[in-house]
Structures are given as structure tokens and as C-alpha cells.
Scaffold this motif. Structure first.
Motif, PDB file in Angstrom:
ATOM      1  N   GLY A  14     -24.997 -23.062 -21.504  1.00  0.00           N
ATOM      2  CA  GLY A  14     -25.868 -22.579 -20.436  1.00  0.00           C
ATOM      3  C   GLY A  14     -25.054 -22.321 -19.182  1.00  0.00           C
ATOM      4  N   LYS A  15     -25.603 -21.486 -18.302  1.00  0.00           N
ATOM      5  CA  LYS A  15     -24.860 -21.140 -17.066  1.00  0.00           C
ATOM      6  C   LYS A  15     -24.660 -22.365 -16.182  1.00  0.00           C
ATOM      7  CE  LYS A  15     -26.392 -16.361 -16.557  1.00  0.00           C
ATOM      8  NZ  LYS A  15     -27.386 -15.527 -15.877  1.00  0.00           N
ATOM      9  N   ASN A  16     -25.677 -23.222 -16.167  1.00  0.00           N
ATOM     10  CA  ASN A  16     -25.633 -24.385 -15.285  1.00  0.00           C
ATOM     11  C   ASN A  16     -25.002 -25.572 -16.025  1.00  0.00           C
ATOM     12  OD1 ASN A  16     -26.144 -26.556 -13.613  1.00  0.00           O
ATOM     13  ND2 ASN A  16     -28.225 -25.898 -13.081  1.00  0.00           N
ATOM     14  N   ASN A  17     -23.734 -25.828 -15.701  1.00  0.00           N
ATOM     15  CA  ASN A  17     -23.042 -26.941 -16.371  1.00  0.00           C
ATOM     16  C   ASN A  17     -22.513 -27.965 -15.370  1.00  0.00           C
ATOM     17  OD1 ASN A  17     -21.018 -25.417 -15.312  1.00  0.00           O
ATOM     18  ND2 ASN A  17     -19.945 -25.023 -17.242  1.00  0.00           N
ATOM     19  N   LYS A  18     -23.244 -28.074 -14.260  1.00  0.00           N
ATOM     20  CA  LYS A  18     -22.844 -29.042 -13.210  1.00  0.00           C
ATOM     21  C   LYS A  18     -22.912 -30.480 -13.717  1.00  0.00           C
ATOM     22  CE  LYS A  18     -25.560 -27.910  -9.809  1.00  0.00           C
ATOM     23  NZ  LYS A  18     -26.324 -27.930  -8.570  1.00  0.00           N
ATOM     24  N   HIS A  19     -23.917 -30.732 -14.549  1.00  0.00           N
ATOM     25  CA  HIS A  19     -24.120 -32.093 -15.056  1.00  0.00           C
ATOM     26  C   HIS A  19     -23.864 -32.139 -16.553  1.00  0.00           C
ATOM     27  CE1 HIS A  19     -26.090 -33.443 -11.349  1.00  0.00           C
ATOM     28  NE2 HIS A  19     -26.646 -32.237 -11.320  1.00  0.00           N
ATOM     29  N   ARG A  20     -23.498 -33.342 -17.021  1.00  0.00           N
ATOM     30  CA  ARG A  20     -23.383 -33.514 -18.470  1.00  0.00           C
ATOM     31  C   ARG A  20     -24.730 -34.049 -18.961  1.00  0.00           C
ATOM     32  NH1 ARG A  20     -20.837 -37.660 -22.368  1.00  0.00           N
ATOM     33  NH2 ARG A  20     -21.115 -36.430 -24.256  1.00  0.00           N
TER      34      ARG A  20
END
Lengths: 175, 94
Positions: free
Chosen positions: B8-14
Motif C-alpha cells: 500500500g502507498k501508506n507504509n508509515k507504520h508496520r
């Protein structure tokens, strides 16, 4: 499976989940569990595969009636209280009512290897992990059941919380 | 243990989801994360061998969680039991 659920919902005055997509997924999950374990355990709970330990989560589970009464839906939301649908209240996932000792008892036992593993059994006494079957009778209609816990709703007269214990105990050790 | 990664585009968090393959709430959770373009990993616990199930249970208990699926673990710190859309949105900043 669906017909059985519809018939049961009608008997107890519930409706099945109004979302057809969600309902289809639930029925598929129940079917899959029936194929896997030989009984349709709750699709939203992890069954142990040992019938004695999963009995309380075979659909309709032991916790359905109190959950529908308190939250308007059962744990997996297969059964829903009719007024919820009328009022247009969206069904939410309800908190788990299954007692921790029953979960612990089920999950500490491996299918095909009935030895207990070491995971935190120490927090529960052996007594709480044994299955104690008891006789219970409905104070309203006299219906008698032989099981660990009495049903919340009497399947015969539909009285709620009317069961009393008949003092006889049978313990199944080491299951 | 089969861990499936969903990009996914949003990979700030695991984000890790312990799910049951038969559970529609778990499906909703996966779908919600996918629709929100969150990168996440998931494990269908009901397909795991007993040894892996024990590891998963320990992981959940260590983070103070309950065995109520789906279990959503964010950055190996925050645990959410069940499909709580608003709570997931809040933690992930959506």
C-alpha cells in the motif's frame, strides 16, 4: 446451514444479519468449520478441533442469547435483534463473552496430542480447566439439561435465566 | 508461519493483522486497510500449525491483548482487538 439458521432465528425471535454479503461470508465460514472439525463452530472464533472443548462455540453458541440481549447481535453477528434493523443501527463486533478459562482450556490442547502445553496454564487451577457436567433444570417448565453451564434461554419455554442446578457432578479429567 | 504482505502507498507504520480465514470481521479489517492504502501483513491463524498458534497467542498476550480476532498490531506496540474502524483510523492517522 442457512435454512437451519433462519429456522433458529425465527424460533428465538431474531433475524439473520441484514447484510447479504456479510451473511454469505458467515454461512461460508460455518460450512468450512463443519468440514474441518465436523461441527459448525463460530466462524469468528478459533476452534480447538476437540468437540468437548468447542461445544460452547458451536453455532448457535452458548453466548448468543445474552449477547443479542445486551448488544443487539451475537459475537459473529449472524443473529441480530429485530429492533436493531428497524432502528437502522449498524451492527458492531461485540466483545467476547466466552470465559477465559474455557479459551485457555481449548487452546492449550493440541488436536491429536492431548498433552497440555506450557503456555500460561499456571494462571488457572486444574479444577477450572476440568469439564464438570451438571444437571440443570428450568424452574419454569422443568426441562432438564446435562451440561457444563445451563442455557441462558430455555429451548422449550424460552424463559431466560431460569435454570437451577440439580446437585450431581460428573468430571471429565484430562480432556 | 505464512505471513502475507499486502502493499500500500501508506507504509508509515508496520501493521500486522492476526485473522481467521472464516471470519467476516477479519475480512472487513483487511478490506478497510486495503481501501485505505495501508501497507500491512496478515496471518490467517486458523491455517497455522499449533507451534505457530502458540507463538501468536504469546505475542498477543505480551501486548496485553485478548484472543478476539481480528487482532491488529501497529508498530509492535499498539494492539487493537476486533474490527474497531475508528480506533484503527485514529492510530494510523487516517
Amino acid at each position: 446451514m442457512r435454512k437451519r439458521a433462519e429456522s433458529d432465528a425465527e424460533t428465538y425471535g431474531y433475524i439473520l444479519n441484514p447484510s447479504q454479503k456479510f451473511l454469505k461470508a458467515l454461512i461460508e465460514g460455518l460450512k468450512r468449520n463443519e468440514e474441518r472439525y465436523g461441527y459448525p463452530s463460530c466462524p469468528c472464533r478459533l476452534a480447538s478441533g476437540i468437540f468437548e472443548h468447542d461445544k460452547d462455540i458451536i453455532c448457535p453458541c452458548e453466548y448468543r442469547d445474552p449477547d443479542v440481549e445486551e448488544f443487539g447481535a451475537c459475537y459473529c453477528a449472524l443473529y441480530v435483534r429485530e429492533d436493531r434493523e428497524k432502528d437502522g443501527i449498524q451492527v458492531q463486533q461485540v466483545p467476547e463473552r466466552r470465559p477465559l478459562n474455557k479459551q485457555q482450556r481449548a487452546y492449550n490442547i493440541t488436536v491429536g496430542d492431548k498433552t497440555k502445553t506450557s503456555t500460561s496454564t499456571s494462571t488457572f487451577s486444574q479444577e477450572s480447566l476440568d469439564i464438570k457436567l451438571r444437571l440443570h433444570y428450568c424452574k419454569q417448565c422443568g426441562y432438564v439439561v446435562f451440561r457444563e453451564d445451563p442455557p441462558y434461554t430455555c429451548p422449550i419455554c424460552k424463559a431466560k435465566k431460569m435454570f437451577a442446578e440439580i446437585k450431581t457432578v460428573t468430571t471429565l479429567h484430562g480432556l | 508461519m505464512k505471513i502475507v504482505k499486502v502493499s500500500g502507498k501508506n507504509n508509515k507504520h508496520r501493521v500486522l493483522v492476526y485473522a481467521l480465514s472464516t471470519c467476516p470481521w477479519c475480512r472487513l479489517t483487511k478490506q478497510f486497510l486495503k481501501d485505505s492504502e495501508i501497507e500491512y501483513e496478515y496471518v490467517d491463524v486458523d491455517f497455522c500449525v499449533e507451534e505457530d498458534m502458540n507463538k501468536i497467542r504469546k505475542h498477543i498476550f505480551n501486548l496485553g491483548g485478548k484472543l478476539t480476532y481480528p487482532v491488529i498490531i501497529i508498530d509492535d506496540k499498539i494492539l487493537i482487538n476486533g474490527f474497531r474502524r475508528e480506533q484503527i483510523k485514529e492510530v494510523l492517522g487516517l
